[in-house]
Scaffold this motif. Structure first.
Motif, PDB file in Angstrom:
ATOM      1  N   GLY A  65       0.759 -20.189 -51.954  1.00 47.58           N
ATOM      2  CA  GLY A  65       1.124 -21.079 -50.843  1.00 47.58           C
ATOM      3  C   GLY A  65       2.468 -21.724 -51.115  1.00 47.58           C
ATOM      4  O   GLY A  65       2.835 -21.947 -52.283  1.00 47.58           O
ATOM      5  N   LEU A  66       3.178 -22.037 -50.080  1.00 47.93           N
ATOM      6  CA  LEU A  66       4.526 -22.601 -50.226  1.00 47.93           C
ATOM      7  C   LEU A  66       4.488 -24.060 -50.650  1.00 47.93           C
ATOM      8  O   LEU A  66       5.328 -24.530 -51.420  1.00 47.93           O
ATOM      9  N   LYS A 123      -8.499 -13.872 -50.769  1.00 48.88           N
ATOM     10  CA  LYS A 123      -7.462 -13.015 -50.165  1.00 48.88           C
ATOM     11  C   LYS A 123      -7.452 -11.610 -50.763  1.00 48.88           C
ATOM     12  O   LYS A 123      -6.531 -10.841 -50.527  1.00 48.88           O
ATOM     13  N   PRO A 170       7.100 -12.498 -51.784  1.00 45.91           N
ATOM     14  CA  PRO A 170       6.097 -12.843 -50.744  1.00 45.91           C
ATOM     15  C   PRO A 170       4.656 -12.768 -51.263  1.00 45.91           C
ATOM     16  O   PRO A 170       3.803 -13.547 -50.850  1.00 45.91           O
ATOM     17  N   GLU A 171       4.386 -11.827 -52.203  1.00 47.02           N
ATOM     18  CA  GLU A 171       3.006 -11.714 -52.725  1.00 47.02           C
ATOM     19  C   GLU A 171       2.591 -13.013 -53.426  1.00 47.02           C
ATOM     20  O   GLU A 171       1.422 -13.397 -53.381  1.00 47.02           O
ATOM     21  N   ILE A 215      -6.816 -10.482 -53.742  1.00 43.32           N
ATOM     22  CA  ILE A 215      -5.540 -10.219 -54.419  1.00 43.32           C
ATOM     23  C   ILE A 215      -5.793  -9.422 -55.694  1.00 43.32           C
ATOM     24  O   ILE A 215      -6.705  -9.736 -56.466  1.00 43.32           O
ATOM     25  N   ILE A 253       3.929 -16.090 -52.816  1.00 42.24           N
ATOM     26  CA  ILE A 253       3.787 -17.138 -51.782  1.00 42.24           C
ATOM     27  C   ILE A 253       2.439 -16.977 -51.079  1.00 42.24           C
ATOM     28  O   ILE A 253       1.729 -17.954 -50.821  1.00 42.24           O
ATOM     29  N   ASP A 254       2.064 -15.729 -50.801  1.00 39.38           N
ATOM     30  CA  ASP A 254       0.786 -15.462 -50.129  1.00 39.38           C
ATOM     31  C   ASP A 254      -0.378 -15.956 -50.994  1.00 39.38           C
ATOM     32  O   ASP A 254      -1.353 -16.508 -50.492  1.00 39.38           O
ATOM     33  N   TRP A 255      -0.241 -15.767 -52.316  1.00 38.34           N
ATOM     34  CA  TRP A 255      -1.319 -16.162 -53.240  1.00 38.34           C
ATOM     35  C   TRP A 255      -1.352 -17.679 -53.454  1.00 38.34           C
ATOM     36  O   TRP A 255      -2.397 -18.321 -53.345  1.00 38.34           O
ATOM     37  N   ASN A 302      -8.114 -18.378 -54.169  1.00 40.09           N
ATOM     38  CA  ASN A 302      -7.435 -17.429 -53.271  1.00 40.09           C
ATOM     39  C   ASN A 302      -7.497 -15.993 -53.775  1.00 40.09           C
ATOM     40  O   ASN A 302      -7.410 -15.054 -52.989  1.00 40.09           O
TER      41      ASN A 302
END
Length: 540
Positions: free
Chosen positions: A291-292, A261, A284-285, A263, A287-289, A257
């Protein structure tokens, strides 16, 4: 037919005795334990003496067990080493006439009396495997027997249908029965009940803990000097592999990712080690990287770990499992053990510096420069400040000891740390030692992913390590929040924040120092992982 071991013997061993009376015959016992076994045993995967020099093998005990068709022996061996120590092994033995032989794993060609045939590991005979299963599922309480079969309370009447070996033979041999049960035969044995049997039976029959394969039976030898566990049978849990494999796949996706993404590693928000995090507190950064879903899985693993510890620490009747406080005796035991292990690792590292280069060498020198600091940390254990309790723990807890079952996890293999004596494995310890073991396993999975996929991620190794350390701290934070909340609500006394942090740091350091020996001996390139772990724990 491929008779694997036949080519190691140019001639057949001839004995006057018959198979039925062979262990009463001194000549047979002598030739069997020296000429035959010494040749056979050193090539077996379950033989744990490969790093030492074998001196001699002695038959210390044996028992006879018969089916309708055949007579078998259970043989207890003492393997003595030139380094002045010994190990005990269990060997089930069969004699098969040439025309009956249906396995390629042969111990030796022999003539017994007038009959020509082969000595064979009895587990390779279906008749013997069926005999063990039938004896377990039909067992009744019969006091005074030397060979004790026990049927678990959770197993119904069951008829033998089939048996096969499970996977590769490791330190034990596992047999799958009726595609429903696994019987683990312990090859290396101890004059003491095996912790795997003890804990498995306790968790199933006393505590009804659901997230471990249910105990369904066992085989023990009742001897004057103590019980010896020969076999443990449990239900076969359907699974998608172990959590180590799962975590490597997940970590690969996370590092993928970074590129996918776009990052920026420098912009990822870092956190302090051991900072407890609820899911909704993860930036959030991150979680974005990541995933939940991976964080949710780590929460589930933390929950199951806490439930295991609550079960192991909530019995007030069985003294082997009642929680206990810290005291001077425990502290002396702990410090002696830690200082001995630490000195051993220092010796290994001094002898291994020539095998290291780059970052591993740099970290090894740092470790040597800071050895007084690390040693002081081990010596600084003050039991009088400990308010928490010690319990029986898993003792060798890592991702490889956990099965993935859908969205859930099953915990297995309670045998304890392979390097420890059987007595040490049964000492009550802080449950946080298991938690630390799992954290070291997270650290390993992250670094193994970086090492194994160097070409795949378009970043400098140092950058990947930086991202890896951040990822590790979030794994730890999410796990800790769930674990501590569940443990405390289940009345498991793990102490307050300051004590939790101290014990975690202490146990993480112990685990990383333990790993260092393993890596330097078997794959020096990976010594970076425990060395990096020690550096980040000690902040030097």
């Amino acid at each position: 037919m491929n008779t694997t071991n036949q080519d190691t013997f140019t001639s057949t061993f001839e004995f006057k005795t018959t198979w039925e009376t062979c262990f009463d015959d001194d000549d047979f016992v002598k030739v069997f334990s020296s000429d035959i076994l010494e040749n056979y045993i050193i090539n077996k995967r379950w033989y744990g003496g490969k790093a030492s020099t074998l001196k001699y093998i002695e038959v210390v005990d044996q028992f006879k067990i018969t089916s309708k068709k055949n007579t078998y022996y259970g043989v207890l061996l003492e393997v003595n080493f030139k380094e002045a120590f010994y190990q005990h092994y269990f060997m089930p033995l069969a004699f098969m006439a040439k025309e009956e032989l249906d396995t390629s794993t042969v111990i030796a060609p022999v003539v017994m009396g007038k009959q020509t045939g082969y000595l064979v590991d009895a587990l390779h005979q279906e008749d013997f495997r069926k005999l063990l299963f039938d004896n377990i599922v039909k067992s009744k309480e019969t006091p005074g027997l030397k060979l004790v079969f026990h049927k678990g309370s959770s197993i119904e009447k069951e008829d033998y249908q089939s048996s096969r070996f499970m996977g590769l033979e490791q330190s034990n041999t596992s047999i799958i029965y009726n595609d429903s049960f696994v019987l683990k035969i312990f090859r290396r044995i101890y004059v003491s009940t095996n912790p795997d049997y003890e804990i498995s039976r306790f968790l199933t029959e006393r505590m009804h803990f659901e997230n471990t394969p249910r105990y369904t039976g066992s085989i023990n030898l009742a001897l004057a000097e103590g019980n010896i566990t020969l076999g443990l049978m449990q239900e076969l849990v359907s699974n998608q592999g172990d959590a180590w494999k799962f975590m490597l796949e997940q970590a690969d996706g996370v590092f993928d990712n970074l590129k996918r993404k776009k990052i920026k590693i420098d912009k990822l928000p870092d956190i302090a080690m051991f900072k407890r995090l609820r899911i909704n507190e993860i930036p959030p950064e991150i979680i974005d990287w990541v995933g939940l879903s991976l964080f949710l899985r780590i929460q589930t693993l933390a929950l199951r770990t806490a439930e295991m510890h609550i079960a192991l620490g909530s019995d007030i009747h069985e003294t082997a499992f009642t929680p206990t406080t810290y005291n001077g005796d425990y502290t002396v035991w702990l410090k002696n053990r830690m200082l001995y292990q630490f000195q051993n690792r220092l010796n290994i590292i001094e002898n291994s510096l020539h095998k290291l280069d780059g970052l591993a060498l740099e970290l090894a020198h740092q470790f040597m420069e800071n050895k007084k600091l690390v040693r002081k940390h081990f010596v600084d254990f003050d039991w009088t400040k400990m308010k928490s309790e010690r319990i029986r723990i898993h003792g060798d807890y890592h991702l490889g000891q956990v099965l993935v079952n859908g969205d859930d996890f099953y915990i297995l293999d309670f045998e304890g740390e392979p390097e420890s004596t059987i007595r040490d494995r049964k000492v009550k310890q802080p449950p946080l030692k298991d938690v630390a073991g799992m954290f070291r396993s997270f650290h390993y999975a992250i670094y193994a992913t970086i090492f194994n996929n160097k070409e795949k991620y378009p970043f400098e190794q140092e950058e990947l390590f930086k991202a890896g350390e951040i990822l590790y701290k979030y794994f730890v934070g999410v796990f800790l929040e769930t674990y501590i909340e569940k443990a405390q609500s289940g009345n498991l006394n793990i102490g307050y924040n300051h004590e939790i942090d101290f014990l975690l740091k202490y146990c993480l350091l112990e685990k990383a120092v333990y790993e260092l020996g393993y890596e330097l001996n078997s794959r020096p390139r990976w010594a970076v992982i425990p060395l990096r772990g020690i550096q980040s724990i000690m902040n030097y």
